[in-house]
Motif scaffolding. Structure first.
Motif, PDB file in Angstrom:
ATOM      1  N   ALA A  57       0.827  -1.216   0.000  1.00 46.13           N
ATOM      2  CA  ALA A  57       0.000   0.000   0.000  1.00 46.13           C
ATOM      3  C   ALA A  57       0.857   1.259   0.000  1.00 46.13           C
ATOM      4  O   ALA A  57       0.547   2.231  -0.702  1.00 46.13           O
ATOM      5  CB  ALA A  57      -0.938  -0.008   1.210  1.00 46.13           C
ATOM      6  N   LYS A 108       0.806   4.180  -2.702  1.00 48.12           N
ATOM      7  CA  LYS A 108       0.402   5.506  -2.225  1.00 48.12           C
ATOM      8  C   LYS A 108       1.386   6.582  -2.642  1.00 48.12           C
ATOM      9  O   LYS A 108       1.001   7.681  -3.041  1.00 48.12           O
ATOM     10  CB  LYS A 108       0.259   5.480  -0.705  1.00 48.12           C
ATOM     11  N   PHE A 149      -9.117  -4.138   0.949  1.00 49.40           N
ATOM     12  CA  PHE A 149      -8.298  -3.139   1.640  1.00 49.40           C
ATOM     13  C   PHE A 149      -9.024  -1.799   1.646  1.00 49.40           C
ATOM     14  O   PHE A 149      -9.122  -1.129   2.679  1.00 49.40           O
ATOM     15  CB  PHE A 149      -6.941  -3.009   0.949  1.00 49.40           C
ATOM     16  N   PHE A 150      -9.564  -1.410   0.486  1.00 45.86           N
ATOM     17  CA  PHE A 150     -10.241  -0.118   0.389  1.00 45.86           C
ATOM     18  C   PHE A 150     -11.590  -0.133   1.110  1.00 45.86           C
ATOM     19  O   PHE A 150     -12.007   0.880   1.681  1.00 45.86           O
ATOM     20  CB  PHE A 150     -10.421   0.267  -1.083  1.00 45.86           C
ATOM     21  N   SER A 151     -12.266  -1.285   1.119  1.00 47.27           N
ATOM     22  CA  SER A 151     -13.523  -1.384   1.866  1.00 47.27           C
ATOM     23  C   SER A 151     -13.278  -1.219   3.354  1.00 47.27           C
ATOM     24  O   SER A 151     -14.032  -0.549   4.067  1.00 47.27           O
ATOM     25  CB  SER A 151     -14.188  -2.739   1.601  1.00 47.27           C
ATOM     26  N   ARG A 178      -0.899  -4.894  -5.883  1.00 46.55           N
ATOM     27  CA  ARG A 178      -1.566  -3.641  -5.547  1.00 46.55           C
ATOM     28  C   ARG A 178      -2.522  -3.913  -4.386  1.00 46.55           C
ATOM     29  O   ARG A 178      -2.860  -5.062  -4.113  1.00 46.55           O
ATOM     30  CB  ARG A 178      -2.383  -3.094  -6.728  1.00 46.55           C
ATOM     31  N   ALA A 179      -2.955  -2.824  -3.745  1.00 45.63           N
ATOM     32  CA  ALA A 179      -3.987  -2.971  -2.720  1.00 45.63           C
ATOM     33  C   ALA A 179      -5.270  -3.456  -3.379  1.00 45.63           C
ATOM     34  O   ALA A 179      -5.642  -2.988  -4.457  1.00 45.63           O
ATOM     35  CB  ALA A 179      -4.224  -1.643  -2.017  1.00 45.63           C
ATOM     36  N   ALA A 194     -10.706   0.376   4.697  1.00 51.63           N
ATOM     37  CA  ALA A 194     -10.338   1.776   4.924  1.00 51.63           C
ATOM     38  C   ALA A 194     -11.575   2.662   4.957  1.00 51.63           C
ATOM     39  O   ALA A 194     -11.697   3.560   5.797  1.00 51.63           O
ATOM     40  CB  ALA A 194      -9.377   2.241   3.839  1.00 51.63           C
ATOM     41  N   ALA A 195     -12.516   2.399   4.053  1.00 50.46           N
ATOM     42  CA  ALA A 195     -13.738   3.212   4.000  1.00 50.46           C
ATOM     43  C   ALA A 195     -14.559   3.049   5.276  1.00 50.46           C
ATOM     44  O   ALA A 195     -15.175   4.001   5.759  1.00 50.46           O
ATOM     45  CB  ALA A 195     -14.564   2.824   2.791  1.00 50.46           C
ATOM     46  N   PRO A 233      -9.575  -4.738  -3.358  1.00 52.53           N
ATOM     47  CA  PRO A 233     -10.853  -4.105  -2.988  1.00 52.53           C
ATOM     48  C   PRO A 233     -11.196  -4.214  -1.507  1.00 52.53           C
ATOM     49  O   PRO A 233     -11.789  -3.299  -0.937  1.00 52.53           O
ATOM     50  CB  PRO A 233     -11.878  -4.843  -3.869  1.00 52.53           C
ATOM     51  N   ASN A 262     -13.502   5.385   7.921  1.00 56.39           N
ATOM     52  CA  ASN A 262     -13.567   6.805   7.597  1.00 56.39           C
ATOM     53  C   ASN A 262     -14.817   7.429   8.238  1.00 56.39           C
ATOM     54  O   ASN A 262     -15.707   7.918   7.572  1.00 56.39           O
ATOM     55  CB  ASN A 262     -13.606   6.997   6.080  1.00 56.39           C
TER      56      ASN A 262
END
Length: 251
Positions: free
Chosen positions: A20, A24, A73-75, A68-69, A77-78, A71, A81
């Motif tokens: 990541a 980034k 990972f992003f879920s 790569r990171a 992170a979201a 999906p 948030n």
């Protein structure tokens, strides 16, 4: 949880972090071999762990290329948030409307400060600052607010390998001892007041943001030219302290 499971979890998290981070910061992406070398791990173990991470969608790769990171990972992170991260947008808008100043929210990564959100009014000074921008922790208002709870020893250890010379504005600290002196000066006021520490002519007022346990998780800073602060330092400081209190409240 057994020791072997703890070890696998820790190593898996290290792999996710390095993947990541490289994505980034726009660096070349790594495959199995480079990850193994970077982390000092056996290649076969990295291969197995990265496959498990891909199965969990925390990582992904196309045609056996670099990682790569993924999906998941992003879920994840979201889902994090929320709280002060989400509410900071409203507080920054409030600061701009009430004080006529730009604000920013930042977090610390070692001796670096990462900007994660800034005021959206590009008509105000400092409009070129974008989320993801990196600045030093020792010569910015945002950074010094993140050092609010550091003891002298912790500060010395954090800044031990920092190159102070040639970085920052005309009033920037040139040693860990200088940073400590500035912190000791500002603490009785309750806010960090950084004058030309990072940029010529720029004043910053900043306070730490804390989670419900009282741990510093970010900093809230406003900045502008000297004329924008003349005679208003106490008013501005009180306003951002109140914003920080609202952001620290649960829910």
């Amino acid at each position: 949880m057994e020791t072997s499971e703890v070890s696998s979890l820790a190593q898996g998290l290290r792999i996710v972090r390095i993947v990541a981070d490289r994505e980034k910061w726009g660096r070349s992406l790594y495959g199995v071999t480079h990850i193994a070398v970077e982390l000092g791990m056996d290649r076969s173990r990295v291969s197995r762990l990265t496959q498990e991470l891909c199965d969990l969608d925390l990582l992904e790769r196309v045609d056996r290329g670099p990682f790569r990171a993924g999906p998941a990972f992003f879920s994840l992170a979201a889902s994090l948030n929320g709280g002060w991260v989400s509410s900071s947008r409203v507080e920054l808008q409030r600061i701009t409307a009430d004080l006529g100043l730009r604000g920013r929210v930042s977090v610390r990564d070692g001796a670096r400060v990462i900007l994660i959100r800034s005021s959206s009014d590009h008509g105000l000074s400092g409009g070129m600052m974008q989320p993801g921008m990196i600045t030093p922790v020792w010569c910015t208002g945002s950074g010094r607010a993140l050092l609010w709870d550091h003891s002298e020893k912790a500060l010395q250890e954090l800044l031990a390998d920092v190159e102070f010379i040639g970085v920052g504005g005309p009033q920037a600290a040139h040693s860990a001892a200088d940073v400590l002196t500035l912190m000791e000066r500002d603490k009785p006021r309750g806010v960090v007041h950084a004058v030309e520490e990072f940029e010529h002519g720029v004043h910053e007022l900043a306070v730490p943001l804390r989670d419900t346990a009282g741990t510093i998780v970010a900093s809230l800073c406003v900045f502008g030219e000297r004329r924008e602060f003349d005679g208003r330092t106490e008013e501005i400081g009180a306003a951002i302290e109140e914003s920080a209190r609202r952001l620290s409240q649960p829910g």
